[in-house]
Scaffold this motif. Sequence first.
Motif, short mmCIF file in Angstrom:
data_model
loop_
_atom_site.label_atom_id
_atom_site.label_comp_id
_atom_site.label_asym_id
_atom_site.label_seq_id
_atom_site.Cartn_x
_atom_site.Cartn_y
_atom_site.Cartn_z
N GLU A 3 33.70 42.68 30.38
CA GLU A 3 34.60 43.34 31.31
C GLU A 3 35.14 44.66 30.75
O GLU A 3 35.69 44.69 29.65
N GLY A 7 38.89 47.26 34.81
CA GLY A 7 39.11 46.06 35.60
C GLY A 7 40.58 45.66 35.67
O GLY A 7 41.40 46.05 34.83
N GLY A 8 40.90 44.86 36.68
CA GLY A 8 42.26 44.37 36.82
C GLY A 8 42.52 43.18 35.91
O GLY A 8 41.61 42.46 35.53
N ALA A 36 31.84 42.83 34.68
CA ALA A 36 33.08 42.90 35.47
C ALA A 36 33.81 44.19 35.16
O ALA A 36 33.71 44.74 34.06
N GLY A 37 34.55 44.65 36.17
CA GLY A 37 35.31 45.89 36.04
C GLY A 37 34.71 46.94 36.94
O GLY A 37 33.67 47.51 36.63
N GLY A 38 35.35 47.16 38.09
CA GLY A 38 34.89 48.20 38.99
C GLY A 38 33.83 47.77 39.99
O GLY A 38 33.37 48.57 40.80
N GLN A 57 30.92 40.08 38.45
CA GLN A 57 32.15 39.37 38.84
C GLN A 57 33.10 40.40 39.42
O GLN A 57 33.25 41.49 38.88
N MET A 58 33.74 40.03 40.52
CA MET A 58 34.73 40.91 41.13
C MET A 58 36.10 40.24 41.09
O MET A 58 36.21 39.04 41.38
N GLY A 59 37.12 41.00 40.77
CA GLY A 59 38.48 40.49 40.78
C GLY A 59 39.28 41.12 41.90
O GLY A 59 39.64 40.47 42.89
N THR A 60 39.51 42.42 41.79
CA THR A 60 40.34 43.13 42.77
C THR A 60 39.76 43.01 44.18
O THR A 60 40.50 42.80 45.15
N TRP A 74 50.16 42.69 49.22
CA TRP A 74 49.32 43.01 48.06
C TRP A 74 47.97 43.56 48.52
O TRP A 74 47.46 44.56 48.02
N LEU A 139 48.42 42.50 39.20
CA LEU A 139 47.19 42.77 38.46
C LEU A 139 46.10 43.28 39.41
O LEU A 139 45.78 42.61 40.39
N VAL A 143 39.20 50.01 40.78
CA VAL A 143 38.34 49.94 41.96
C VAL A 143 39.14 49.79 43.25
O VAL A 143 38.60 49.99 44.34
#
Length: 175
Positions: A3, A7-8, A36-38, A57-60, A74, A139, A143
């Motif tokens: 990551e 990334g968040g 992960a990240g972006g 992997q996506m978070g945001t 949010w 968090l 992105v």
Amino acid sequence: MVEGGEGGGFKNKDDVALMVLLPLIREKVDVPIIAAGGMTCGRTMAAAFALGAEGIQMGTRIVSAAESPVHDNWKQAILDAAETGTVFLNRHGQGPALRALKTDRTAAIEANPPDHIMMEMANALDLYFGGDMNAAIALSGQVAGRIDAVKPIKTIVDEIITEFNSVMKAMAAQA
Ligand SMILES: Cc1cc2nc3c(=O)[nH]c(=O)nc-3n(C[C@H](O)[C@H](O)[C@H](O)COP(=O)(O)O)c2cc1C
């Protein structure tokens, strides 16, 4: 999992962008890598695969999805954010560093770092489900600046795969 610092969420204090980190690790290990990240679209997925990943992997982006249980405030803050709309907190303090949306709360933390960053998450439920964006640290990754609609997970994944395939075909045609 590899990551990047864009990334968040919780981060190494010495953050390194995915563009540098991913090929660096790809050259040193022989196991499948999830990047992960972006990540948010077929283009970023194709870039991650080009850099050596086998998955993303996506978070945001997932926080912003229709099915995500976080409060609409949010999700709206993610839609409203520019690519410069996050802040990297606690680079020098105790505990983890983290990337989050710029809010009044995170601006105050950046200006006056607390002794214990995790205490800033004490009222996280009021943020996550109550929608008070200043109750804790939201968090999120850089992105956020590329996310402009709340969509169902299925739509997000289908669009990513379609764009990924078309980007890969276009690149193969140029080879
Ligand atoms: C709200 C939020 C909570 C997260 N919580 C965790 C966590 O508990 N553990 C973890 O390893 N990563 C966590 N992450 C990181 C994500 O799993 C993911 O790797 C990261 O968000 C990827 O970067 P992106 O935000 O640019 O997609 C979190 C990210 C967000 C946005």
